[in-house]
Motif scaffolding. Structure first.
Motif, mmCIF file in Angstrom:
data_model
loop_
_atom_site.group_PDB
_atom_site.id
_atom_site.type_symbol
_atom_site.label_atom_id
_atom_site.label_comp_id
_atom_site.label_asym_id
_atom_site.label_seq_id
_atom_site.Cartn_x
_atom_site.Cartn_y
_atom_site.Cartn_z
ATOM 1 N N LEU A 60 3.118 -4.750 3.438
ATOM 2 C CA LEU A 60 4.309 -3.963 3.120
ATOM 3 C C LEU A 60 3.929 -2.558 2.660
ATOM 4 O O LEU A 60 3.089 -2.395 1.757
ATOM 5 N N ASP A 61 4.565 -1.557 3.273
ATOM 6 C CA ASP A 61 4.399 -0.175 2.823
ATOM 7 C C ASP A 61 5.309 -0.010 1.610
ATOM 8 O O ASP A 61 6.538 -0.064 1.731
ATOM 9 N N LEU A 62 4.738 0.161 0.444
ATOM 10 C CA LEU A 62 5.562 0.132 -0.776
ATOM 11 C C LEU A 62 6.514 1.315 -0.872
ATOM 12 O O LEU A 62 7.473 1.298 -1.646
ATOM 13 N N ASN A 63 6.269 2.366 -0.093
ATOM 14 C CA ASN A 63 7.180 3.518 -0.136
ATOM 15 C C ASN A 63 8.414 3.311 0.737
ATOM 16 O O ASN A 63 9.390 4.045 0.623
ATOM 17 N N ASN A 64 8.330 2.350 1.642
ATOM 18 C CA ASN A 64 9.450 2.159 2.586
ATOM 19 C C ASN A 64 9.967 0.731 2.598
ATOM 20 O O ASN A 64 10.549 0.305 3.592
ATOM 21 N N THR A 65 9.712 -0.010 1.536
ATOM 22 C CA THR A 65 10.173 -1.405 1.518
ATOM 23 C C THR A 65 11.017 -1.622 0.276
ATOM 24 O O THR A 65 10.669 -1.123 -0.816
ATOM 25 N N ASP A 66 12.106 -2.334 0.439
ATOM 26 C CA ASP A 66 12.983 -2.623 -0.695
ATOM 27 C C ASP A 66 12.177 -3.307 -1.803
ATOM 28 O O ASP A 66 11.415 -4.243 -1.550
ATOM 29 N N TYR A 84 0.828 -1.204 0.000
ATOM 30 C CA TYR A 84 0.000 0.000 0.000
ATOM 31 C C TYR A 84 0.861 1.252 0.000
ATOM 32 O O TYR A 84 2.024 1.242 0.412
ATOM 33 N N SER A 85 0.232 2.325 -0.482
ATOM 34 C CA SER A 85 0.814 3.653 -0.347
ATOM 35 C C SER A 85 -0.265 4.518 0.298
ATOM 36 O O SER A 85 -1.348 4.682 -0.268
ATOM 37 N N SER A 86 0.016 5.030 1.472
ATOM 38 C CA SER A 86 -1.024 5.749 2.218
ATOM 39 C C SER A 86 -0.593 7.182 2.476
ATOM 40 O O SER A 86 0.512 7.422 2.973
ATOM 41 N N MET A 87 -1.454 8.132 2.136
ATOM 42 C CA MET A 87 -1.087 9.537 2.296
ATOM 43 C C MET A 87 -1.435 10.054 3.699
ATOM 44 O O MET A 87 -0.636 10.694 4.345
ATOM 45 N N THR A 88 -2.627 9.728 4.164
ATOM 46 C CA THR A 88 -3.070 10.244 5.474
ATOM 47 C C THR A 88 -3.154 9.154 6.541
ATOM 48 O O THR A 88 -3.474 9.432 7.685
ATOM 49 N N GLY A 89 -2.932 7.915 6.136
ATOM 50 C CA GLY A 89 -3.015 6.812 7.102
ATOM 51 C C GLY A 89 -4.269 5.972 6.942
ATOM 52 O O GLY A 89 -4.367 4.874 7.498
#
Ligand code: FEO
Length: 411
Positions: free
Chosen positions: A284-290, A256-261
């Motif tokens: 997995l948070d796709l913005n913070n995962t390899d 996921y990619s979440s802007m506000t949570g």
């Protein structure tokens, strides 16, 4: 119409319609036709259980009048609202002016709206409720999603007959009425009916079987096809066997990619619901995962759920970058769905879905789900406005239940 009432048990009769045409049904044609079985119980408080297809309302009521004065009917039990069973209710109710309509709460709401029955008396029943109809007792069990949400079944305690409506039915026009009166083996048609109507809702079969397992059922009187009075348990066991879930372990990846949570919160709810079904989930948070970790997890999983929030009418963060790589992989056979929380229009979720449709995965779409299963309260892409809270918890639960069902029943 079935000419002359057919005695099913003392004071219990089958009437109804044998429809030996090619019957259009859920984008199929039933080349063997079908029957619409209605029953009446001539007890002190005469009771009708289900009616027939709406095309035959007038002749159905005329036939019933040969056996019973409609004005004396005290109860009309409607187990299932679809018009092949409730369709002749308006014709019957217009003459059975004193009858109370017995059904689930959801069914009452639907019947009132469908047939404008706002002025009629309804008796709402739920699991385990009983109704004394004068010499016989009816007991009711809700059977949601078998195959629509409002359905129930009715058990006559004295005669040990289960009036099961669509459940345990067979689509075949016949004049033998009972399974022990027909020469041919009906199991092939019985199984085909299960596959067409019930299998998409198989997760609810177990729940239904749990409710009826303590009943001493001697006969099943369904709303289509043969009344089962020989080897009854064998027919029940077939449902158990055909709806059994696979014991193979399943894995899901949710990125996921979440802007506000809120999309993150939604991801966690999906994960928690899938885990209730013993599905292993990588969240997995796709913005913070390899990127390599994401790709490996996706390749190892049976299900991929991708969530995106929306900003400036587009997906947020690194979603586009990751999704472009995912759709280039060979992921044939995997199930995939898009979701996201949004505030205004939620374009990001739709853009994400457009990307997914380019892949060779089995992409979940509302349209396909409705067309193939008739389920209309599961949505994909799953769009939740603002917070995934109480009022949307139900759609999230239904949606994960649906996808768990796909995974756990895949071979
Ligand atoms: Fe036979 Fe769901 O109707």
């Amino acid at each position: 119409m079935i000419q002359n009432k057919i005695e099913v048990a003392k004071d219990v009769y089958l009437i109804g319609k044998i429809d030996d045409r090619d019957v259009p049904f859920h984008r199929l044609v039933l080349t063997k036709g079908t029957t619409y079985n209605s029953y009446f119980i001539d007890s002190e408080l005469p009771t009708v259980i289900d009616t027939v297809d709406m095309s035959f309302g007038r002749e159905y009521v005329e036939e019933l009048k040969k056996h019973l004065d409609p004005a004396t009917i005290k109860y009309i039990v409607i187990n299932h609202v679809e018009p092949d069973h409730s369709g002749s209710l308006p014709a019957l109710a217009s003459q059975a002016k004193n009858a109370v309509i017995v059904c689930t709460e959801l069914a009452a709401d639907e019947l009132k709206k469908m047939y404008r029955l706002y002025d009629r008396d309804f008796l709402i029943v739920t699991d385990g409720d009983t109704l004394d109809i004068g010499g016989k007792t009816l007991k009711f069990y809700e059977t949601p999603y078998l195959h629509t949400e409002e359905t129930m079944i009715t058990f006559c305690e004295e005669d040990k007959i289960l009036f099961s409506c669509d459940i345990f039915s067979t689509h075949i026009a016949n004049t033998e009425y009972f399974n022990d009166a027909v020469k041919d083996n009906i199991k092939e048609d019985y199984i085909l009916y299960y596959q067409l109507i019930m299998h998409p809702h198989r997760r609810h079969i177990k729940e239904m079987l749990g409710k009826i397992c303590k009943l001493e059922i001697q006969m099943i009187a369904p709303a289509h096809g043969f009344i089962l009075r020989k080897n009854v348990q064998e027919y029940i066991d077939l449902y158990e066997e055909m709806s059994r879930e696979s014991e193979v372990e399943r894995k899901a990846t949710i990125i996921y990619s979440s802007m506000t949570g809120n999309t993150k919160k939604l991801s966690k709810q999906l994960k928690a619901n899938l885990e209730l079904d013993s599905i292993q989930v990588d969240l997995l948070d796709l913005n913070n995962t390899d990127e390599n970790i994401i790709i490996r997890s996706v390749q190892e999983s049976d299900l991929l759920l991708i969530g995106a929030s929306t900003k400036y009418a587009d997906m947020t963060g690194k979603t586009e970058e990751i999704i472009k790589k995912i759709v280039e992989l060979d992921l044939q056979g995997k199930v995939c769905g898009a979701f996201g929380s949004y505030g205004w229009s939620g374009e990001g979720i739709e853009v994400l879905q457009d990307y997914l449709l380019k892949s060779n995965m089995n992409i979940l779409t509302t349209s396909e789900i409705i067309k193939t299963t008739g389920v209309n309260d599961v949505q994909f892409p799953l769009r939740i406005r603002f917070h995934p809270e109480d009022e949307t918890a139900r759609v999230i639960e239904r949606t994960t239940n649906y996808i768990s069902g796909i995974l756990l029943n895949a071979s």
